[in-house]
Each structure stands twice: as C-alpha cells, then as structure tokens.
Design an enzyme around this catalytic site. Structure first.
Site, PDB file in Angstrom:
ATOM      1  N   GLY A   1     -10.700   1.396   3.060  1.00 40.02           N
ATOM      2  CA  GLY A   1     -10.417  -0.166   2.793  1.00 40.02           C
ATOM      3  C   GLY A   1     -10.248  -0.906   2.632  1.00 40.02           C
ATOM      4  N   CYS A   2     -10.090  -1.997   2.647  1.00 38.58           N
ATOM      5  CA  CYS A   2      -9.071  -3.810   1.525  1.00 38.58           C
ATOM      6  C   CYS A   2      -9.440  -2.264   0.026  1.00 38.58           C
ATOM      7  CB  CYS A   2      -9.975  -4.563   1.047  1.00 38.58           C
ATOM      8  SG  CYS A   2      -9.063  -5.203  -0.146  1.00 38.58           S
ATOM      9  N   PHE A   3      -7.370  -2.482  -0.556  1.00 33.77           N
ATOM     10  CA  PHE A   3      -7.906  -1.808  -1.834  1.00 33.77           C
ATOM     11  C   PHE A   3      -8.032  -2.026  -2.460  1.00 33.77           C
ATOM     12  CE2 PHE A   3      -2.435  -2.766  -0.578  1.00 33.77           C
ATOM     13  CZ  PHE A   3      -3.026  -4.702  -0.907  1.00 33.77           C
TER      14      PHE A   3
END
Length: 172
Positions: free
Chosen positions: A9-11
């Site tokens: 997902g969002c890094f």
C-alpha cells in the site's frame, strides 16, 4: 548487504516499521513492477504505469535476517486484499513481495504458506511473490515521510484504517 523489496500500500506507512532495527542500512520509497521507465508519483498514482509503491530495504543478513523482514512485512498489510491496502485503493497499492534471489523466493513462499496455515485470516492469502524488477526511487518528498511530516503521517495512518486492522489482527 542484501536487498528486500515489499509493496504494502502507501509507501509512507511501510518505511517506519523496518527503519528501526540494527542491521537495516536503508529503507527507500520507490516504484517497481511496471512497464514505464522512470515513473513519477503521478504516473504511478494514475494506475496505468503498472508500478506498485514499494519500499526497498538494504540490510545485513548476518544481523537482521530476511525471515525477520518477512515477519514484519506480513504484520503491516492485509494479505487477503489484492485491490489495494486500507483506504488506498487501486493497482499501485496492491501488496507484493518482490524477490531478488531464488533463496528469497523460497523463504517468501514458505513464510506466505505458514501465514495461510496459521488460520489467522479467514480469507485466502493472495499477496503475490514476484521477481524483482527495476527499482525507481520515489521523489525526495516521499522519503522518510514519517520523520519529515510526523503529524501528517500520524493522521494519514489513523484515517487509513491500517492501525485498526493491525490491532485487530496482530494486536499491534
């Protein structure tokens, strides 16, 4: 030193969990898995570059093992969701383990099967294990976001549903 690359997902939310241990040299946000050279954040976010947001970890396996990295990784994601992670939906937010060697492939496969066999999740573990490809470093403002923008980072994590999921499934 060895490399490990994970999409979860969002890094922004994937850096801090790995960035706090001896033996971890660096955790860099970037992009992997697509068909566009030198993608930008906007290219990846649109979803047509094929890239996933990833973190690439440089580590000393004599101090911190790949198996330890995998244990941390599984506890940061919903391994049953292939449509994105938490509030971040779409192709670029899908979870994946990108392996750099045959040994990493074997260890990742064993780890994924152990998670499936654990019965922790009622749905199948669908996280892909893929060969590593070209890694493109994300823009500077994405690097170490949790350190640069701690309030924004904390609010994003809270709103995403990630922490609630981790608490419910991993008591984290």
């Amino acid at each position: 030193m060895e490399k490990a690359t994970f999409a979860g997902g969002c890094f922004w939310c994937m850096v801090k969990p790995f960035d706090q241990f001896d033996g971890i040299d660096s955790v860099v946000s970037g992009y992997m898995g697509g068909h566009v050279g030198n993608p930008t954040y906007e290219d990846v976010k649109k979803g047509d570059s094929g890239h996933l947001e990833v973190v690439q970890i440089q580590f000393d396996p004599t101090i911190f093992t790949y198996e330890q990295l995998l244990d941390i990784y599984w506890q940061q994601i919903d391994p049953t969701d292939n449509e994105g992670q938490f509030q971040d939906r779409g192709e670029s937010y899908r979870p994946a383990v990108f392996v750099h060697t045959d040994e990493q492939f074997e260890k990742a496969t064993i780890s994924k099967q152990a998670l499936a066999d654990s019965g922790r999740f009622s749905k199948p573990i669908i996280t892909a294990i893929l060969p590593a490809q070209a890694f493109y470093i994300a823009e500077e403002y994405h690097q170490d976001f949790y350190k640069k923008e701690p309030e924004h980072y904390a609010k994003d994590r809270e709103l995403s549903g990630r922490d609630t999921f981790l608490q419910e499934n991993w008591n984290k």
